[in-house]
Design a protein around this motif. Structure first.
Motif, PDB file in Angstrom:
ATOM      1  N   GLY A 308      11.054 136.759 -47.078  1.00  0.00           N
ATOM      2  CA  GLY A 308      10.347 135.531 -47.402  1.00  0.00           C
ATOM      3  C   GLY A 308       9.569 135.654 -48.689  1.00  0.00           C
ATOM      4  N   ILE A 309       8.930 134.559 -49.067  1.00  0.00           N
ATOM      5  CA  ILE A 309       8.046 134.535 -50.234  1.00  0.00           C
ATOM      6  C   ILE A 309       6.712 133.935 -49.804  1.00  0.00           C
ATOM      7  CG2 ILE A 309       9.836 134.478 -51.995  1.00  0.00           C
ATOM      8  CD1 ILE A 309       9.620 131.462 -52.052  1.00  0.00           C
ATOM      9  N   SER A 310       5.630 134.435 -50.375  1.00  0.00           N
ATOM     10  CA  SER A 310       4.286 133.964 -50.019  1.00  0.00           C
ATOM     11  C   SER A 310       3.532 133.540 -51.263  1.00  0.00           C
ATOM     12  CB  SER A 310       3.509 135.063 -49.281  1.00  0.00           C
ATOM     13  OG  SER A 310       3.303 136.172 -50.132  1.00  0.00           O
ATOM     14  N   ASP A 311       2.375 132.880 -51.033  1.00  0.00           N
ATOM     15  CA  ASP A 311       1.505 132.387 -52.116  1.00  0.00           C
ATOM     16  C   ASP A 311       2.273 131.459 -53.055  1.00  0.00           C
ATOM     17  OD1 ASP A 311      -0.412 133.971 -50.972  1.00  0.00           O
ATOM     18  OD2 ASP A 311      -0.342 135.541 -52.488  1.00  0.00           O
ATOM     19  N   ILE A 312       2.961 130.496 -52.474  1.00  0.00           N
ATOM     20  CA  ILE A 312       3.816 129.607 -53.263  1.00  0.00           C
ATOM     21  C   ILE A 312       3.009 128.595 -54.060  1.00  0.00           C
ATOM     22  CG2 ILE A 312       5.561 127.800 -53.069  1.00  0.00           C
ATOM     23  CD1 ILE A 312       6.707 129.281 -50.683  1.00  0.00           C
ATOM     24  N   THR A 313       1.948 128.054 -53.482  1.00  0.00           N
ATOM     25  CA  THR A 313       1.226 126.952 -54.139  1.00  0.00           C
ATOM     26  C   THR A 313       0.229 127.423 -55.187  1.00  0.00           C
ATOM     27  OG1 THR A 313      -0.575 126.934 -52.506  1.00  0.00           O
ATOM     28  CG2 THR A 313       1.414 125.653 -51.980  1.00  0.00           C
ATOM     29  N   GLY A 314      -0.099 128.711 -55.205  1.00  0.00           N
ATOM     30  CA  GLY A 314      -1.111 129.202 -56.135  1.00  0.00           C
ATOM     31  C   GLY A 314      -2.521 128.983 -55.634  1.00  0.00           C
ATOM     32  N   ASN A 315      -2.653 128.565 -54.381  1.00  0.00           N
ATOM     33  CA  ASN A 315      -3.980 128.371 -53.801  1.00  0.00           C
ATOM     34  C   ASN A 315      -4.699 129.700 -53.598  1.00  0.00           C
ATOM     35  OD1 ASN A 315      -5.834 126.325 -52.488  1.00  0.00           O
ATOM     36  ND2 ASN A 315      -5.598 127.784 -50.802  1.00  0.00           N
ATOM     37  N   ALA A 316      -3.941 130.779 -53.506  1.00  0.00           N
ATOM     38  CA  ALA A 316      -4.511 132.118 -53.350  1.00  0.00           C
ATOM     39  C   ALA A 316      -3.628 133.105 -54.114  1.00  0.00           C
ATOM     40  CB  ALA A 316      -4.596 132.502 -51.878  1.00  0.00           C
ATOM     41  N   GLY A 317      -4.210 134.260 -54.430  1.00  0.00           N
ATOM     42  CA  GLY A 317      -3.448 135.284 -55.121  1.00  0.00           C
ATOM     43  C   GLY A 317      -3.220 134.963 -56.584  1.00  0.00           C
ATOM     44  N   ASP A 318      -2.258 135.680 -57.178  1.00  0.00           N
ATOM     45  CA  ASP A 318      -1.978 135.512 -58.607  1.00  0.00           C
ATOM     46  C   ASP A 318      -0.499 135.254 -58.855  1.00  0.00           C
ATOM     47  OD1 ASP A 318      -1.258 138.016 -57.728  1.00  0.00           O
ATOM     48  OD2 ASP A 318      -1.682 139.013 -59.620  1.00  0.00           O
ATOM     49  N   GLY A 319       0.165 134.632 -57.895  1.00  0.00           N
ATOM     50  CA  GLY A 319       1.568 134.309 -58.086  1.00  0.00           C
ATOM     51  C   GLY A 319       2.390 134.584 -56.840  1.00  0.00           C
ATOM     52  N   ILE A 320       3.610 134.104 -56.889  1.00  0.00           N
ATOM     53  CA  ILE A 320       4.512 134.256 -55.746  1.00  0.00           C
ATOM     54  C   ILE A 320       4.874 135.725 -55.557  1.00  0.00           C
ATOM     55  CG2 ILE A 320       6.808 133.689 -54.861  1.00  0.00           C
ATOM     56  CD1 ILE A 320       6.616 131.032 -56.294  1.00  0.00           C
ATOM     57  N   ARG A 321       4.940 136.155 -54.303  1.00  0.00           N
ATOM     58  CA  ARG A 321       5.292 137.538 -53.968  1.00  0.00           C
ATOM     59  C   ARG A 321       6.415 137.536 -52.938  1.00  0.00           C
ATOM     60  NH1 ARG A 321       1.354 139.806 -51.036  1.00  0.00           N
ATOM     61  NH2 ARG A 321       0.521 137.763 -50.506  1.00  0.00           N
ATOM     62  N   PHE A 322       7.312 138.519 -53.057  1.00  0.00           N
ATOM     63  CA  PHE A 322       8.386 138.685 -52.088  1.00  0.00           C
ATOM     64  C   PHE A 322       7.917 139.613 -50.970  1.00  0.00           C
ATOM     65  CE2 PHE A 322      11.948 141.266 -50.526  1.00  0.00           C
ATOM     66  CZ  PHE A 322      12.752 140.266 -49.984  1.00  0.00           C
ATOM     67  N   ILE A 323       8.180 139.217 -49.727  1.00  0.00           N
ATOM     68  CA  ILE A 323       7.811 140.045 -48.579  1.00  0.00           C
ATOM     69  C   ILE A 323       9.035 140.233 -47.696  1.00  0.00           C
ATOM     70  CG2 ILE A 323       5.372 139.354 -48.575  1.00  0.00           C
ATOM     71  CD1 ILE A 323       6.008 137.371 -46.365  1.00  0.00           C
ATOM     72  N   LEU A 324       9.060 141.329 -46.962  1.00  0.00           N
ATOM     73  CA  LEU A 324      10.184 141.636 -46.095  1.00  0.00           C
ATOM     74  C   LEU A 324       9.680 142.354 -44.852  1.00  0.00           C
ATOM     75  CD1 LEU A 324      13.277 141.909 -45.538  1.00  0.00           C
ATOM     76  CD2 LEU A 324      13.160 144.102 -46.753  1.00  0.00           C
ATOM     77  N   GLY A 325      10.129 141.886 -43.704  1.00  0.00           N
ATOM     78  CA  GLY A 325       9.788 142.538 -42.428  1.00  0.00           C
ATOM     79  C   GLY A 325      11.048 142.903 -41.680  1.00  0.00           C
ATOM     80  N   ILE A 326      11.087 144.103 -41.121  1.00  0.00           N
ATOM     81  CA  ILE A 326      12.220 144.570 -40.311  1.00  0.00           C
ATOM     82  C   ILE A 326      11.669 145.081 -39.000  1.00  0.00           C
ATOM     83  CG2 ILE A 326      14.169 146.147 -40.163  1.00  0.00           C
ATOM     84  CD1 ILE A 326      14.182 146.276 -43.205  1.00  0.00           C
ATOM     85  N   GLY A 327      12.135 144.519 -37.896  1.00  0.00           N
ATOM     86  CA  GLY A 327      11.620 144.904 -36.576  1.00  0.00           C
ATOM     87  C   GLY A 327      12.744 145.282 -35.633  1.00  0.00           C
ATOM     88  N   TYR A 328      12.445 146.205 -34.743  1.00  0.00           N
ATOM     89  CA  TYR A 328      13.402 146.661 -33.731  1.00  0.00           C
ATOM     90  C   TYR A 328      12.670 146.755 -32.395  1.00  0.00           C
ATOM     91  CZ  TYR A 328      17.077 149.355 -31.442  1.00  0.00           C
ATOM     92  OH  TYR A 328      18.058 149.767 -30.609  1.00  0.00           O
ATOM     93  N   SER A 329      13.278 146.195 -31.351  1.00  0.00           N
ATOM     94  CA  SER A 329      12.649 146.161 -30.024  1.00  0.00           C
ATOM     95  C   SER A 329      13.422 147.022 -29.058  1.00  0.00           C
ATOM     96  CB  SER A 329      12.588 144.717 -29.531  1.00  0.00           C
ATOM     97  OG  SER A 329      12.041 144.652 -28.223  1.00  0.00           O
ATOM     98  N   ILE A 330      12.717 147.623 -28.090  1.00  0.00           N
ATOM     99  CA  ILE A 330      13.357 148.414 -27.043  1.00  0.00           C
ATOM    100  C   ILE A 330      12.830 147.975 -25.688  1.00  0.00           C
ATOM    101  CG2 ILE A 330      13.653 150.420 -28.550  1.00  0.00           C
ATOM    102  CD1 ILE A 330      11.290 151.726 -27.105  1.00  0.00           C
ATOM    103  N   SER A 331      13.630 148.236 -24.661  1.00  0.00           N
ATOM    104  CA  SER A 331      13.244 147.986 -23.275  1.00  0.00           C
ATOM    105  C   SER A 331      13.183 149.306 -22.536  1.00  0.00           C
ATOM    106  CB  SER A 331      14.245 147.043 -22.590  1.00  0.00           C
ATOM    107  OG  SER A 331      14.366 145.832 -23.297  1.00  0.00           O
ATOM    108  N   PHE A 332      12.267 149.414 -21.593  1.00  0.00           N
ATOM    109  CA  PHE A 332      12.164 150.657 -20.803  1.00  0.00           C
ATOM    110  C   PHE A 332      11.740 150.328 -19.385  1.00  0.00           C
ATOM    111  CE2 PHE A 332       8.142 149.920 -22.946  1.00  0.00           C
ATOM    112  CZ  PHE A 332       7.205 150.119 -21.966  1.00  0.00           C
TER     113      PHE A 332
END
Length: 332
Positions: A308-332
């Motif tokens: 995804g991308i964050s800080d799109i409107t410029g309301n916060a931060g100093d410009g658009i940033r790219f972010i990435l999340g990777i998750g893995y779930s297990i059952s036990f």
């Protein structure tokens, strides 16, 4: 970066809000070809026919055929004698035969729910893990705010209790400095599933910190509502998830954080499941707007990838940033 905590595997949510599917459902061939024993005992074997099949009747048939040359019929008679159904007791202690209708019993096994994509990026939803679920995650961003340095975090979470029956508890441990593993935090979230596809949660991010972290403690409350746009979640545009919450700390506006103003911020997200493995996400983090796509690329592997991308409107931060999340779930 705290979106790493959101990878609690949405399989839990779909399982609680979808119909249970069984692996061994009846097929057309199974319906048209019932168990031969059941059909024999229930329809083809009346008491009258049983009485007719006796050793005496078989012997009479055999006598009438004894004058004929030996043919395949003789073999058939021998086979009848050998495999004849004995309906009368041969000794006093033996009980007479009584035909019974035997029910057709099929073993029912619940199919494991398909992995589903995430519904938030930087903000929490009201869903969470219960006992028997754990998750691992990695979070990356192209650069931190007001710097040119990339950043990353690692996280692990485990669930306790049962959010459907009473209340569930998410315990998440994050490491914000991958190079040394000396800086990190512990966050908690209590969550509850309600009727009408509603869920509520309260939590505290960074309740406990160790080492040097750049985020303060942030308490929050959030509610999530799922809207069923289609009967089955396997159909296109089948589910819409809307989350709304209020919190302090990191959920405040950037100006209030900079000026040390103690206040509350509003955050929320909207996620549309456009296909079984894909959701699109629009999110307000409490400071700025973000857009993302979450994908569960494998049917049998509970892996979720959310760029995804964050800080799109410029309301916060100093410009658009790219972010990435990777998750893995297990059952036990």
């Amino acid at each position: 970066m705290y979106f790493i905590e959101n990878y609690s595997y949405i399989e839990n949510y779909n399982y609680l809000h979808s119909e249970i599917i069984y692996d061994h459902q009846l097929t057309t061939s199974q319906v048209s070809n019932p168990n031969p024993l059941n059909e024999f005992f229930s329809t083809g074997l009346s008491q009258e026919s049983i009485n007719q099949i006796t050793p005496t009747a078989i012997e009479e048939s055999a006598d009438s055929l004894s004058q004929l040359p030996e043919t395949d019929t003789d073999k058939s008679v021998d086979l009848i004698r050998k495999n004849s159904l004995q309906t009368e007791p041969t000794y006093p202690e033996q009980k007479p035969f009584k035909p019974q209708k035997l029910p057709l019993v099929l073993e029912k096994k619940k199919a494991r729910p398909l992995p589903s994509p995430g519904i938030t990026m930087l903000t929490p939803s009201a869903y969470g893990k219960s006992w028997g679920r754990a998750s691992f995650g990695v979070g990356l961003q192209s650069r931190a705010r007001f710097t040119d340095t990339a950043d990353g975090v690692l996280g692990v979470g485990i669930g306790f209790g049962d959010g459907k029956k009473l209340v569930g508890l998410d315990v998440n441990i994050g490491v914000v400095d991958i190079s040394s593993f000396e800086n990190g935090n512990i966050s908690l979230k209590l969550h509850r599933q309600l009727p009408y596809d509603l869920a509520v949660a309260v939590g505290v991010k960074n309740l406990v910190t160790f080492g040097d972290t750049d985020g303060g403690t942030s308490a929050y409350g959030v509610i999530t509502k799922m809207f069923r746009l289609q009967d089955s979640d396997s159909e296109p545009f089948s589910r819409l998830y809307v989350s709304a919450g209020v919190g302090g700390g990191q959920f405040r506006s950037e100006s209030n954080i900079r000026n040390n103003i103690d206040s509350l911020g509003v955050f929320g997200s909207v996620a549309l499941k456009v296909a079984q493995p894909v959701t699109t996400i629009v999110e307000w983090s409490g400071q700025d707007l973000g857009l993302g796509i979450s994908v569960a690329p494998f049917k049998k592997i509970p892996l979720v990838i959310t760029p995804g991308i964050s800080d799109i409107t410029g309301n916060a931060g100093d410009g658009i940033r790219f972010i990435l999340g990777i998750g893995y779930s297990i059952s036990f």
